[in-house]
Design a protein around this motif. Structure first.
Motif, PDB file in Angstrom:
ATOM      1  N   ALA A   1      38.389  44.577  37.434  1.00  0.00           N
ATOM      2  CA  ALA A   1      39.184  45.043  36.283  1.00  0.00           C
ATOM      3  C   ALA A   1      39.978  46.293  36.654  1.00  0.00           C
ATOM      4  O   ALA A   1      41.159  46.428  36.306  1.00  0.00           O
ATOM      5  CB  ALA A   1      38.264  45.332  35.101  1.00  0.00           C
ATOM      6  N   ILE A   2      39.341  47.213  37.382  1.00  0.00           N
ATOM      7  CA  ILE A   2      40.034  48.429  37.832  1.00  0.00           C
ATOM      8  C   ILE A   2      41.210  48.055  38.734  1.00  0.00           C
ATOM      9  O   ILE A   2      42.301  48.623  38.626  1.00  0.00           O
ATOM     10  CB  ILE A   2      39.052  49.366  38.568  1.00  0.00           C
ATOM     11  N   LEU A   3      40.979  47.088  39.620  1.00  0.00           N
ATOM     12  CA  LEU A   3      42.048  46.625  40.511  1.00  0.00           C
ATOM     13  C   LEU A   3      43.271  46.178  39.718  1.00  0.00           C
ATOM     14  O   LEU A   3      44.396  46.603  40.003  1.00  0.00           O
ATOM     15  CB  LEU A   3      41.534  45.472  41.374  1.00  0.00           C
ATOM     16  N   ASN A   4      43.085  45.331  38.732  1.00  0.00           N
ATOM     17  CA  ASN A   4      44.226  44.833  37.962  1.00  0.00           C
ATOM     18  C   ASN A   4      44.914  45.949  37.177  1.00  0.00           C
ATOM     19  O   ASN A   4      46.137  45.931  36.993  1.00  0.00           O
ATOM     20  CB  ASN A   4      43.779  43.718  37.023  1.00  0.00           C
ATOM     21  N   LEU A   5      44.144  46.917  36.739  1.00  0.00           N
ATOM     22  CA  LEU A   5      44.734  48.034  36.000  1.00  0.00           C
ATOM     23  C   LEU A   5      45.549  48.954  36.904  1.00  0.00           C
ATOM     24  O   LEU A   5      46.453  49.642  36.434  1.00  0.00           O
ATOM     25  CB  LEU A   5      43.640  48.834  35.289  1.00  0.00           C
ATOM     26  N   THR A   6      45.246  48.961  38.216  1.00  0.00           N
ATOM     27  CA  THR A   6      45.997  49.838  39.137  1.00  0.00           C
ATOM     28  C   THR A   6      47.424  49.352  39.357  1.00  0.00           C
ATOM     29  O   THR A   6      48.214  50.031  40.011  1.00  0.00           O
ATOM     30  CB  THR A   6      45.305  49.933  40.512  1.00  0.00           C
ATOM     31  N   GLN A   7      47.764  48.189  38.820  1.00  0.00           N
ATOM     32  CA  GLN A   7      49.147  47.737  38.905  1.00  0.00           C
ATOM     33  C   GLN A   7      50.061  48.573  38.009  1.00  0.00           C
ATOM     34  O   GLN A   7      51.280  48.543  38.151  1.00  0.00           O
ATOM     35  CB  GLN A   7      49.229  46.263  38.505  1.00  0.00           C
ATOM     36  N   SER A   8      49.457  49.313  37.090  1.00  0.00           N
ATOM     37  CA  SER A   8      50.208  50.211  36.211  1.00  0.00           C
ATOM     38  C   SER A   8      50.222  51.618  36.809  1.00  0.00           C
ATOM     39  O   SER A   8      49.162  52.191  37.077  1.00  0.00           O
ATOM     40  CB  SER A   8      49.572  50.236  34.817  1.00  0.00           C
ATOM     41  N   GLU A   9      51.405  52.169  37.030  1.00  0.00           N
ATOM     42  CA  GLU A   9      51.502  53.516  37.599  1.00  0.00           C
ATOM     43  C   GLU A   9      50.906  54.557  36.661  1.00  0.00           C
ATOM     44  O   GLU A   9      50.311  55.534  37.115  1.00  0.00           O
ATOM     45  CB  GLU A   9      52.963  53.848  37.905  1.00  0.00           C
ATOM     46  N   ARG A  10      51.064  54.342  35.378  1.00  0.00           N
ATOM     47  CA  ARG A  10      50.508  55.300  34.411  1.00  0.00           C
ATOM     48  C   ARG A  10      48.985  55.316  34.489  1.00  0.00           C
ATOM     49  O   ARG A  10      48.354  56.381  34.457  1.00  0.00           O
ATOM     50  CB  ARG A  10      50.958  54.922  32.992  1.00  0.00           C
ATOM     51  N   ILE A  11      48.381  54.144  34.601  1.00  0.00           N
ATOM     52  CA  ILE A  11      46.920  54.069  34.684  1.00  0.00           C
ATOM     53  C   ILE A  11      46.439  54.577  36.036  1.00  0.00           C
ATOM     54  O   ILE A  11      45.337  55.125  36.145  1.00  0.00           O
ATOM     55  CB  ILE A  11      46.444  52.639  34.401  1.00  0.00           C
ATOM     56  N   GLN A  12      47.258  54.444  37.073  1.00  0.00           N
ATOM     57  CA  GLN A  12      46.906  55.029  38.367  1.00  0.00           C
ATOM     58  C   GLN A  12      46.678  56.533  38.235  1.00  0.00           C
ATOM     59  O   GLN A  12      45.715  57.082  38.790  1.00  0.00           O
ATOM     60  CB  GLN A  12      48.024  54.779  39.385  1.00  0.00           C
ATOM     61  N   GLU A  13      47.559  57.181  37.506  1.00  0.00           N
ATOM     62  CA  GLU A  13      47.426  58.626  37.313  1.00  0.00           C
ATOM     63  C   GLU A  13      46.139  58.962  36.566  1.00  0.00           C
ATOM     64  O   GLU A  13      45.454  59.937  36.896  1.00  0.00           O
ATOM     65  CB  GLU A  13      48.639  59.149  36.548  1.00  0.00           C
TER      66      GLU A  13
ATOM     67  N   GLU B   1      33.314  41.077  48.208  1.00  0.00           N
ATOM     68  CA  GLU B   1      34.239  41.020  47.076  1.00  0.00           C
ATOM     69  C   GLU B   1      34.534  42.422  46.551  1.00  0.00           C
ATOM     70  O   GLU B   1      35.672  42.749  46.222  1.00  0.00           O
ATOM     71  CB  GLU B   1      33.645  40.156  45.952  1.00  0.00           C
ATOM     72  N   VAL B   2      33.485  43.242  46.461  1.00  0.00           N
ATOM     73  CA  VAL B   2      33.662  44.622  46.015  1.00  0.00           C
ATOM     74  C   VAL B   2      34.531  45.376  47.019  1.00  0.00           C
ATOM     75  O   VAL B   2      35.409  46.160  46.632  1.00  0.00           O
ATOM     76  CB  VAL B   2      32.296  45.320  45.830  1.00  0.00           C
ATOM     77  N   GLN B   3      34.309  45.133  48.298  1.00  0.00           N
ATOM     78  CA  GLN B   3      35.144  45.760  49.334  1.00  0.00           C
ATOM     79  C   GLN B   3      36.614  45.378  49.142  1.00  0.00           C
ATOM     80  O   GLN B   3      37.500  46.233  49.188  1.00  0.00           O
ATOM     81  CB  GLN B   3      34.689  45.302  50.726  1.00  0.00           C
ATOM     82  N   TYR B   4      36.838  44.093  48.949  1.00  0.00           N
ATOM     83  CA  TYR B   4      38.215  43.601  48.807  1.00  0.00           C
ATOM     84  C   TYR B   4      38.881  44.172  47.565  1.00  0.00           C
ATOM     85  O   TYR B   4      40.024  44.637  47.624  1.00  0.00           O
ATOM     86  CB  TYR B   4      38.209  42.072  48.753  1.00  0.00           C
ATOM     87  N   TYR B   5      38.171  44.150  46.423  1.00  0.00           N
ATOM     88  CA  TYR B   5      38.752  44.668  45.179  1.00  0.00           C
ATOM     89  C   TYR B   5      39.073  46.159  45.295  1.00  0.00           C
ATOM     90  O   TYR B   5      40.150  46.604  44.892  1.00  0.00           O
ATOM     91  CB  TYR B   5      37.783  44.451  44.011  1.00  0.00           C
ATOM     92  N   SER B   6      38.137  46.924  45.828  1.00  0.00           N
ATOM     93  CA  SER B   6      38.360  48.371  45.923  1.00  0.00           C
ATOM     94  C   SER B   6      39.467  48.686  46.931  1.00  0.00           C
ATOM     95  O   SER B   6      40.293  49.584  46.707  1.00  0.00           O
ATOM     96  CB  SER B   6      37.058  49.093  46.311  1.00  0.00           C
ATOM     97  N   CYS B   7      39.527  47.916  48.032  1.00  0.00           N
ATOM     98  CA  CYS B   7      40.570  48.140  49.042  1.00  0.00           C
ATOM     99  C   CYS B   7      41.950  47.804  48.472  1.00  0.00           C
ATOM    100  O   CYS B   7      42.923  48.527  48.708  1.00  0.00           O
ATOM    101  CB  CYS B   7      40.285  47.285  50.272  1.00  0.00           C
ATOM    102  N   THR B   8      42.031  46.720  47.694  1.00  0.00           N
ATOM    103  CA  THR B   8      43.304  46.334  47.093  1.00  0.00           C
ATOM    104  C   THR B   8      43.728  47.353  46.038  1.00  0.00           C
ATOM    105  O   THR B   8      44.918  47.680  45.916  1.00  0.00           O
ATOM    106  CB  THR B   8      43.201  44.934  46.465  1.00  0.00           C
ATOM    107  N   ALA B   9      42.755  47.839  45.266  1.00  0.00           N
ATOM    108  CA  ALA B   9      43.059  48.869  44.265  1.00  0.00           C
ATOM    109  C   ALA B   9      43.612  50.117  44.944  1.00  0.00           C
ATOM    110  O   ALA B   9      44.608  50.707  44.493  1.00  0.00           O
ATOM    111  CB  ALA B   9      41.810  49.209  43.464  1.00  0.00           C
ATOM    112  N   LEU B  10      42.999  50.522  46.058  1.00  0.00           N
ATOM    113  CA  LEU B  10      43.472  51.695  46.798  1.00  0.00           C
ATOM    114  C   LEU B  10      44.849  51.438  47.413  1.00  0.00           C
ATOM    115  O   LEU B  10      45.676  52.348  47.516  1.00  0.00           O
ATOM    116  CB  LEU B  10      42.458  52.066  47.882  1.00  0.00           C
ATOM    117  N   SER B  11      45.104  50.199  47.813  1.00  0.00           N
ATOM    118  CA  SER B  11      46.427  49.851  48.350  1.00  0.00           C
ATOM    119  C   SER B  11      47.499  50.032  47.283  1.00  0.00           C
ATOM    120  O   SER B  11      48.591  50.540  47.560  1.00  0.00           O
ATOM    121  CB  SER B  11      46.439  48.395  48.845  1.00  0.00           C
TER     122      SER B  11
END
Length: 573
Positions: free
Chosen positions: A228-240, A261-271
């Motif tokens: 869920a955090i990963l998908n929310l990081t697509q928003s620049e406002r939520i990134q902040e 899976e957790v590694q992949y989600y967190s890595c993609t969120a950080l990307s």
């Protein structure tokens, strides 16, 4: 709706029997429950940690609705599983204060979501408003799970889910004491947060509970929370908001999770976060470059999508030359070379893109011109001519590396064969051909490369060069192709090949003389002058309009020079 199959009818009969037993037991014990009814309106608990100690009065209309609902699903379901009658009944049951009736409605939706691939009408979302806000744990579990099923199957309009205000009760369920409810509510947020409008509607209200659940000991909860955090990081406002609320240390530590899976989600969120340069300083400050060290370690992951995403994150971070120097100093090349040789095209694409990013700064180019690197790039060009992602980046890397002092290593490597084979391939795409031509033109500036060019120079290659030189929609490939032709004309072999395409040569030269850019005119004049030394070309040119156009260019040049002299003389006086 078509007739239900035998299997579905059996499931339906089992469901009817279950609801009958539940309702029958409920009606028989109404009197017993009456004495436990509370008159206080504050007894409804926001959190579901404590179970309700009483059941409210079963209202007459609710009793009648339960009976009608049973009758409907026995006789009317065949024709309309989500018809008007069932809708009214489900609304009554869903908003009842009686847990048993709510369970009937929740179970109905759960059965539908699991066993039938049916689009849920928008009108039924109202019932979910009541079910998700129920104080009964079983209702929360069943209703949130059925909503997850509908969302994952695409059998529910996600935009309407948000418009109906369902994110609010879903976010409240994140704080449930039950791991199943937490898991389901995280999965709902994950499924909903795939569009910009939904991300905005969900907002930052769920950030803190989601971050808390990202550390859950339950792997299902943790996976869905980080997803869920990963998908929310697509928003620049939520990134902040995430950065402000301390998400970076949590996500960086989750890169070392035993769960891929957790590694992949967190890595993609950080990307996603790293795509914004403004966050780089904060990301690298955590644990004194812990992120870089961990990402480089993940390049060796046995899970392809994890190693691939680690490349993407490093590439997003490598926009700064100083960060690039740190990455190269951490001995990244052996791991990167291993990924370039992977059998997975996505991994190869991610790794060659990272290498392309590292090759853009001159300070890194000497370190990258290694035999192993060039060997891999040559193989990529030879074996991936159908994949423009890989070919384009490999060609661009060679163009960057050709600017370094050790360009001879490139010329003596398999990269030259890879470039020529790719250019002559019938499967190569036009865009890739432009990248390849840019790389070859840069290498052709070195005298030592002309011998290799001469070896590969044949009819198909000359034809390709002249075609690119003659097209006008893409100026750079046109200029580069013509530059290569001009450099190779001193060899008799090339002149002989050009004579087979006299008309094409005249065509591109005329285009160059008419071009608005001075560099095109100069290259055209230079090429025309050298070709005129050959009697056959001289005769052909004199019979065409080329010489007439050349004279016009000469006159324009003289006029321009006179005007310049006049301006300079006035300036001097």
């Amino acid at each position: 709706m078509d007739q239900l199959c035998e299997k579905c009818m059996k499931l339906l009969q089992d469901f009817v029997s279950l609801v009958k037993r539940m309702t029958s037991s409920l009606l028989q014990n109404i009197k017993e429950y009456l004495i436990l009814i509370s008159e206080c309106s504050c007894v409804k608990q926001k959190s579901s940690e404590a179970r309700q100690l009483h059941r409210p009065i079963l209202q007459p209309h609710e009793k009648e609705t339960a009976r009608e609902f049973l009758q409907h699903i026995e006789t009317g379901f065949r024709m309309s599983p989500f018809g008007k009658d069932s809708l009214e009944a489900l609304r009554t049951l869903a908003f009842s204060e009686n847990a048993g009736l709510q369970q009937s409605a929740a179970l109905y939706y759960l059965q539908m979501s699991q066993h039938w691939n049916i689009q849920l009408p928008a009108e039924h979302l109202e019932a979910y408003c009541g079910l998700l806000q129920s104080s009964d744990m079983e209702v929360q579990q069943m209703s949130s799970l059925s909503l997850v099923h509908f969302l994952r199957k695409g059998n529910i309009n996600k935009e309407l889910v948000v418009q109906m205000g369902l994110p609010e009760p879903i976010l409240e369920l994140l704080e449930s004491g039950d791991s199943s409810v937490q898991c389901n509510s995280c999965a709902c947020i994950k499924a909903l947060a795939v569009s910009e409008s939904n991300q905005k509607a969900i907002g930052s209200a769920g950030i803190i509970p989601l971050l808390a659940l990202a550390n859950s000991y339950d792997p299902r909860v943790q996976q869905n929370a980080v997803g869920a955090i990963l998908n929310l990081t697509q928003s620049e406002r939520i990134q902040e908001v995430l950065c402000r609320e301390g998400a970076l240390p949590i996500l960086i530590l989750l890169l070392e999770s035993p769960d891929s899976e957790v590694q992949y989600y967190s890595c993609t969120a950080l990307s996603n976060v790293a795509a914004n340069v403004q966050h780089h300083e904060a990301m690298l400050r955590v644990g004194d470059r812990l992120l870089l060290r961990t990402l480089i370690s993940l390049l060796s992951s046995s899970v392809d999508k994890v190693s691939s995403q680690a490349c993407v994150c490093l590439r997003n971070l490598s926009t700064n030359v100083n960060i690039q120097a740190e990455i190269i100093a951490m001995d990244i090349l052996p791991k990167l070379l291993s990924l370039l040789a992977s059998n997975n095209s996505d991994v190869q694409h991610a790794s060659v893109t990272l290498l392309w990013s590292l090759s853009q700064h001159p300070a890194n180019q000497e370190a990258l011109v290694r035999r192993e690197v060039l060997q891999n790039l040559g193989m990529l060009l030879l074996t991936h001519q159908k994949d423009p992602r890989i070919v384009n980046h490999a060609a661009y890397i060679l163009k960057n590396l050709s600017l370094c002092k050790n360009v001879q290593r490139i010329i003596e490597s398999p990269c030259m064969e890879g470039l020529f084979q790719a250019i002559l391939s019938t499967e190569i795409q036009e865009e890739s051909l432009h990248y390849l031509m840019g790389s070859l033109a840069e290498l052709a500036k070195h005298d030592s490369a002309t011998l290799h060019l001469l070896e590969w120079m044949n009819g198909p290659l000359i034809k390709c060069l002249l075609r690119l030189a003659g097209q006008q929609e893409h100026t750079e490939p046109s200029f580069q192709a013509a530059s290569i032709v001009q450099r190779m004309m001193r060899h008799d072999k090339v002149m002989s090949l050009l004579k087979c395409h006299m008309q094409k040569v005249q065509h591109y030269l005329m285009n160059f003389l008419n071009h608005q850019e001075i560099r095109f005119q100069q290259l055209g004049i230079s090429t025309l002058g050298k070709l005129q030394e050959d009697p056959e070309f001289s005769y052909a040119f004199n019979q065409s309009q080329l010489m007439e156009r050349l004279e016009q260019v000469r006159q324009q040049t003289e006029e321009t020079q006179e005007l310049l002299k006049m301006v300079i003389s006035h300036k001097g006086s």
